[in-house]
Design a protein around this motif. Structure first.
Motif, PDB file in Angstrom:
ATOM      1  N   SER A  73       0.838  -1.195   0.000  1.00  0.00           N
ATOM      2  CA  SER A  73       0.000   0.000   0.000  1.00  0.00           C
ATOM      3  C   SER A  73       0.872   1.244   0.000  1.00  0.00           C
ATOM      4  O   SER A  73       2.098   1.177  -0.048  1.00  0.00           O
ATOM      5  CB  SER A  73      -0.905  -0.011   1.234  1.00  0.00           C
ATOM      6  N   SER A  74       0.253   2.378   0.109  1.00  0.00           N
ATOM      7  CA  SER A  74       1.004   3.638   0.160  1.00  0.00           C
ATOM      8  C   SER A  74       1.852   3.734   1.420  1.00  0.00           C
ATOM      9  O   SER A  74       2.735   4.577   1.514  1.00  0.00           O
ATOM     10  CB  SER A  74       0.034   4.818   0.068  1.00  0.00           C
ATOM     11  N   ALA A  75       1.613   2.867   2.389  1.00  0.00           N
ATOM     12  CA  ALA A  75       2.424   2.863   3.613  1.00  0.00           C
ATOM     13  C   ALA A  75       3.809   2.277   3.377  1.00  0.00           C
ATOM     14  O   ALA A  75       4.677   2.374   4.228  1.00  0.00           O
ATOM     15  CB  ALA A  75       1.712   2.078   4.709  1.00  0.00           C
ATOM     16  N   ASN A  76       4.010   1.660   2.201  1.00  0.00           N
ATOM     17  CA  ASN A  76       5.292   1.048   1.842  1.00  0.00           C
ATOM     18  C   ASN A  76       5.778   0.112   2.949  1.00  0.00           C
ATOM     19  O   ASN A  76       6.803   0.329   3.569  1.00  0.00           O
ATOM     20  CB  ASN A  76       6.346   2.102   1.511  1.00  0.00           C
ATOM     21  N   LEU A  77       5.031  -0.957   3.156  1.00  0.00           N
ATOM     22  CA  LEU A  77       5.306  -1.893   4.234  1.00  0.00           C
ATOM     23  C   LEU A  77       6.584  -2.694   4.020  1.00  0.00           C
ATOM     24  O   LEU A  77       7.201  -3.144   4.971  1.00  0.00           O
ATOM     25  CB  LEU A  77       4.113  -2.833   4.402  1.00  0.00           C
ATOM     26  N   ASP A  78       6.981  -2.901   2.783  1.00  0.00           N
ATOM     27  CA  ASP A  78       8.192  -3.643   2.485  1.00  0.00           C
ATOM     28  C   ASP A  78       8.900  -2.951   1.333  1.00  0.00           C
ATOM     29  O   ASP A  78       8.420  -2.967   0.198  1.00  0.00           O
ATOM     30  CB  ASP A  78       7.850  -5.086   2.121  1.00  0.00           C
ATOM     31  N   ALA A  79      10.037  -2.371   1.619  1.00  0.00           N
ATOM     32  CA  ALA A  79      10.768  -1.617   0.591  1.00  0.00           C
ATOM     33  C   ALA A  79      11.269  -2.516  -0.535  1.00  0.00           C
ATOM     34  O   ALA A  79      11.504  -2.058  -1.647  1.00  0.00           O
ATOM     35  CB  ALA A  79      11.938  -0.878   1.229  1.00  0.00           C
ATOM     36  N   GLY A  80      11.401  -3.810  -0.278  1.00  0.00           N
ATOM     37  CA  GLY A  80      11.924  -4.723  -1.287  1.00  0.00           C
ATOM     38  C   GLY A  80      10.868  -5.398  -2.145  1.00  0.00           C
ATOM     39  O   GLY A  80      11.211  -6.127  -3.066  1.00  0.00           O
ATOM     40  N   ALA A  81       9.594  -5.173  -1.833  1.00  0.00           N
ATOM     41  CA  ALA A  81       8.542  -5.852  -2.603  1.00  0.00           C
ATOM     42  C   ALA A  81       7.322  -4.961  -2.734  1.00  0.00           C
ATOM     43  O   ALA A  81       6.802  -4.463  -1.757  1.00  0.00           O
ATOM     44  CB  ALA A  81       8.151  -7.158  -1.929  1.00  0.00           C
ATOM     45  N   GLU A  82       6.891  -4.771  -3.958  1.00  0.00           N
ATOM     46  CA  GLU A  82       5.639  -4.050  -4.212  1.00  0.00           C
ATOM     47  C   GLU A  82       4.475  -5.030  -4.296  1.00  0.00           C
ATOM     48  O   GLU A  82       3.374  -4.720  -3.899  1.00  0.00           O
ATOM     49  CB  GLU A  82       5.731  -3.237  -5.506  1.00  0.00           C
ATOM     50  N   MET A  83       4.751  -6.209  -4.862  1.00  0.00           N
ATOM     51  CA  MET A  83       3.718  -7.230  -4.979  1.00  0.00           C
ATOM     52  C   MET A  83       4.335  -8.606  -4.741  1.00  0.00           C
ATOM     53  O   MET A  83       5.477  -8.857  -5.127  1.00  0.00           O
ATOM     54  CB  MET A  83       3.074  -7.202  -6.368  1.00  0.00           C
ATOM     55  N   ILE A  84       3.554  -9.481  -4.111  1.00  0.00           N
ATOM     56  CA  ILE A  84       3.949 -10.878  -3.911  1.00  0.00           C
ATOM     57  C   ILE A  84       2.805 -11.726  -4.433  1.00  0.00           C
ATOM     58  O   ILE A  84       1.656 -11.547  -4.035  1.00  0.00           O
ATOM     59  CB  ILE A  84       4.207 -11.189  -2.424  1.00  0.00           C
ATOM     60  N   LEU A  85       3.123 -12.644  -5.332  1.00  0.00           N
ATOM     61  CA  LEU A  85       2.127 -13.540  -5.904  1.00  0.00           C
ATOM     62  C   LEU A  85       2.487 -14.961  -5.500  1.00  0.00           C
ATOM     63  O   LEU A  85       3.594 -15.430  -5.771  1.00  0.00           O
ATOM     64  CB  LEU A  85       2.112 -13.422  -7.436  1.00  0.00           C
ATOM     65  N   VAL A  86       1.561 -15.629  -4.819  1.00  0.00           N
ATOM     66  CA  VAL A  86       1.750 -17.017  -4.404  1.00  0.00           C
ATOM     67  C   VAL A  86       0.788 -17.862  -5.226  1.00  0.00           C
ATOM     68  O   VAL A  86      -0.406 -17.578  -5.272  1.00  0.00           O
ATOM     69  CB  VAL A  86       1.461 -17.191  -2.898  1.00  0.00           C
ATOM     70  N   ILE A  87       1.326 -18.881  -5.883  1.00  0.00           N
ATOM     71  CA  ILE A  87       0.492 -19.765  -6.702  1.00  0.00           C
ATOM     72  C   ILE A  87       0.661 -21.194  -6.193  1.00  0.00           C
ATOM     73  O   ILE A  87       1.778 -21.715  -6.129  1.00  0.00           O
ATOM     74  CB  ILE A  87       0.860 -19.682  -8.197  1.00  0.00           C
ATOM     75  N   PHE A  88      -0.464 -21.807  -5.831  1.00  0.00           N
ATOM     76  CA  PHE A  88      -0.510 -23.185  -5.384  1.00  0.00           C
ATOM     77  C   PHE A  88      -1.024 -24.026  -6.560  1.00  0.00           C
ATOM     78  O   PHE A  88      -2.122 -23.772  -7.051  1.00  0.00           O
ATOM     79  CB  PHE A  88      -1.486 -23.348  -4.208  1.00  0.00           C
TER      80      PHE A  88
END
Length: 135
Positions: free
Chosen positions: A13-28
């Protein structure tokens, strides 16, 4: 929708919770064959297989691939793959950030930690299944 495939997208979000990742996609992928998931909204993002999985001794998970120009993610049979993007696509993807933002700085790190714990548990379970099949 693809039977036997579950996809989960986490978007910073705009809070920038993780500077190293903008999106994480998990596929099962619970299928007995590799599956390709086409997600047009994620075209032109810079997804890559998570570094831990990229260096894994599990050769199957290392076969997970992404074609960022098409927004296609291919995951081998009976595998869970985690893809990380350091930036959002240049075009508006329509991906909506999480509906709430933590009130304190860094509050979202616990969610990321829980995700990695869950992924670790899944990888351990997967390794046990593979060992039992080999033995």
């Amino acid at each position: 929708q693809t039977p036997g495939v579950i996809a989960m997208l986490l978007s910073d979000s705009s809070a920038n919770l993780d500077a190293g990742a903008e999106m994480i996609l998990v596929i099962f992928n619970a299928n007995t064959s590799a599956q390709t998931l086409a997600l047009a909204d994620l075209k032109n993002a810079d997804f890559a297989l998570h570094p831990v999985q990229k260096e894994s001794t599990d050769l199957r998970v290392r076969d997970s691939v992404v074609d960022n120009t098409k927004g296609e993610f291919t995951v081998p049979a009976r595998t869970t793959a985690v893809f990380v993007a350091t930036k959002k696509p240049a075009t508006d993807t329509g991906v909506t950030p999480t509906p709430t933002t933590p009130k304190k700085s860094g509050g979202g790190q616990a969610d990321l930690m829980l995700l990695f714990i869950l992924m670790g548990c899944l990888l351990i379970a997967q390794a046990k299944v593979l060992r039992s099949k080999q033995g």
